[in-house]
Design a protein around this motif. Structure first.
Motif, PDB file in Angstrom:
ATOM      1  N   PHE A 138      22.026 -24.116  -3.412  1.00 31.66           N
ATOM      2  CA  PHE A 138      22.415 -23.765  -2.049  1.00 31.66           C
ATOM      3  C   PHE A 138      21.610 -24.545  -1.006  1.00 31.66           C
ATOM      4  CE2 PHE A 138      23.980 -19.405  -3.620  1.00 31.66           C
ATOM      5  CZ  PHE A 138      25.291 -19.858  -3.707  1.00 31.66           C
ATOM      6  N   GLU A 139      20.416 -25.028  -1.385  1.00 29.32           N
ATOM      7  CA  GLU A 139      19.579 -25.796  -0.461  1.00 29.32           C
ATOM      8  C   GLU A 139      19.929 -27.284  -0.440  1.00 29.32           C
ATOM      9  OE1 GLU A 139      15.610 -24.852  -1.747  1.00 29.32           O
ATOM     10  OE2 GLU A 139      15.505 -23.089  -0.446  1.00 29.32           O
ATOM     11  N   GLU A 140      20.774 -27.753  -1.352  1.00 27.79           N
ATOM     12  CA  GLU A 140      21.183 -29.153  -1.321  1.00 27.79           C
ATOM     13  C   GLU A 140      21.810 -29.438   0.044  1.00 27.79           C
ATOM     14  OE1 GLU A 140      23.637 -30.231  -4.652  1.00 27.79           O
ATOM     15  OE2 GLU A 140      22.063 -29.735  -6.086  1.00 27.79           O
ATOM     16  N   PRO A 141      21.561 -30.622   0.607  1.00 30.74           N
ATOM     17  CA  PRO A 141      21.971 -30.895   1.996  1.00 30.74           C
ATOM     18  C   PRO A 141      23.426 -30.561   2.335  1.00 30.74           C
ATOM     19  CG  PRO A 141      20.569 -32.650   1.200  1.00 30.74           C
ATOM     20  CD  PRO A 141      20.835 -31.740   0.022  1.00 30.74           C
ATOM     21  N   LEU A 142      24.380 -30.981   1.527  1.00 30.30           N
ATOM     22  CA  LEU A 142      25.780 -30.699   1.852  1.00 30.30           C
ATOM     23  C   LEU A 142      26.068 -29.198   1.811  1.00 30.30           C
ATOM     24  CD1 LEU A 142      28.610 -31.625   2.562  1.00 30.30           C
ATOM     25  CD2 LEU A 142      29.048 -31.943   0.120  1.00 30.30           C
ATOM     26  N   LYS A 167      23.857 -26.736   2.150  1.00 31.39           N
ATOM     27  CA  LYS A 167      23.127 -26.100   3.248  1.00 31.39           C
ATOM     28  C   LYS A 167      23.887 -26.284   4.558  1.00 31.39           C
ATOM     29  CE  LYS A 167      18.523 -25.892   5.336  1.00 31.39           C
ATOM     30  NZ  LYS A 167      18.890 -24.714   6.036  1.00 31.39           N
ATOM     31  N   LYS A 168      24.450 -27.469   4.750  1.00 33.65           N
ATOM     32  CA  LYS A 168      25.223 -27.734   5.962  1.00 33.65           C
ATOM     33  C   LYS A 168      26.444 -26.809   6.034  1.00 33.65           C
ATOM     34  CE  LYS A 168      27.466 -31.474   8.475  1.00 33.65           C
ATOM     35  NZ  LYS A 168      27.745 -32.903   8.531  1.00 33.65           N
ATOM     36  N   LYS A 169      27.121 -26.609   4.915  1.00 31.00           N
ATOM     37  CA  LYS A 169      28.279 -25.716   4.878  1.00 31.00           C
ATOM     38  C   LYS A 169      27.863 -24.279   5.197  1.00 31.00           C
ATOM     39  CE  LYS A 169      31.009 -28.324   1.512  1.00 31.00           C
ATOM     40  NZ  LYS A 169      31.615 -28.288   0.166  1.00 31.00           N
ATOM     41  N   ILE A 170      26.747 -23.852   4.628  1.00 30.91           N
ATOM     42  CA  ILE A 170      26.263 -22.486   4.863  1.00 30.91           C
ATOM     43  C   ILE A 170      25.849 -22.313   6.318  1.00 30.91           C
ATOM     44  CG2 ILE A 170      24.430 -20.838   4.303  1.00 30.91           C
ATOM     45  CD1 ILE A 170      24.571 -22.024   1.391  1.00 30.91           C
ATOM     46  N   ASP A 171      25.109 -23.291   6.844  1.00 33.76           N
ATOM     47  CA  ASP A 171      24.669 -23.205   8.245  1.00 33.76           C
ATOM     48  C   ASP A 171      25.853 -23.114   9.199  1.00 33.76           C
ATOM     49  OD1 ASP A 171      22.017 -23.247   7.497  1.00 33.76           O
ATOM     50  OD2 ASP A 171      21.736 -25.392   7.919  1.00 33.76           O
ATOM     51  N   LYS A 172      26.945 -23.786   8.864  1.00 33.86           N
ATOM     52  CA  LYS A 172      28.145 -23.736   9.705  1.00 33.86           C
ATOM     53  C   LYS A 172      28.677 -22.300   9.808  1.00 33.86           C
ATOM     54  CE  LYS A 172      32.653 -25.820  10.294  1.00 33.86           C
ATOM     55  NZ  LYS A 172      33.597 -26.836   9.875  1.00 33.86           N
ATOM     56  N   ALA A 173      28.641 -21.576   8.697  1.00 33.93           N
ATOM     57  CA  ALA A 173      29.126 -20.191   8.696  1.00 33.93           C
ATOM     58  C   ALA A 173      28.225 -19.268   9.493  1.00 33.93           C
ATOM     59  CB  ALA A 173      29.247 -19.675   7.264  1.00 33.93           C
ATOM     60  N   LEU A 174      26.961 -19.624   9.626  1.00 34.51           N
ATOM     61  CA  LEU A 174      26.006 -18.742  10.297  1.00 34.51           C
ATOM     62  C   LEU A 174      26.083 -18.826  11.823  1.00 34.51           C
ATOM     63  CD1 LEU A 174      22.922 -19.232   7.966  1.00 34.51           C
ATOM     64  CD2 LEU A 174      24.653 -17.418   7.929  1.00 34.51           C
TER      65      LEU A 174
END
Length: 169
Positions: A68-72, A74-81
């Protein structure tokens, strides 16, 4: 056609069969359940009954955290937040499995009978009209007692749940 379930991130680490289903499955996981992975990883309390199983599960939890911390991802997760109830783009975690992280919000209708993470799981399942997948017998019993309008499957019934029409989308 995928089968969709709301579940906790730790379920994917503990139950390997969830990542190798016979047909496509999509798991919606509230973001707070990813945060729980960090707590479980650093906890001194045993997660499993035997030391070998405990070590195996801790290894799987750490692998999932790193994934989940891999850059792509993490970017997807951050977008949802960025927005309440937003969902991340699909994150593949297996040949036939994807995870979608949801920025679920603990809210009042379930807050008194259930802890904050359980409340988010129930709210996400209700909001999306998809079943909840769990290994917590007590949670299932409290859901039944409280007449929570969410279909729930025990992990032991995963194969049956895959065949259930309510989980098909």
């Amino acid at each position: 056609m995928s089968t969709i379930f709301v579940t906790e991130a730790v379920m994917l680490a503990i139950y390997g069969q969830l990542l190798t289903p016979p047909r496509p499955v999509e798991y919606i996981i509230p973001y707070t359940t990813i945060l729980e992975l960090y707590e479980l990883s650093s906890s001194d309390e045993p997660l499993m009954h035997t030391p070998a199983d405990d070590q195996h599960v801790r290894t799987k939890i750490n692998e999932l955290i790193h994934y989940f911390e891999e850059p792509l991802n993490k970017k997807k997760i951050d977008k949802a937040l960025q927005t309440p109830w937003a969902k991340s783009p699909s994150i593949p975690v297996g040949e036939r499995t994807v995870v979608i992280v949801m920025n679920a919000i603990d809210h009042a209708p379930y807050g008194e009978l259930f802890d904050p993470v359980e409340t988010e799981l129930l709210a996400a399942a209700a909001r999306l009209s998809v079943p909840l997948l769990t290994d917590q017998y007590e949670l299932i019993q409290r859901m039944i007692s409280a007449e929570v309008p969410v279909q729930v499957f025990d992990i032991d019934d995963f194969d049956f749940a895959l065949d259930d029409d309510a989980a098909q989308v």
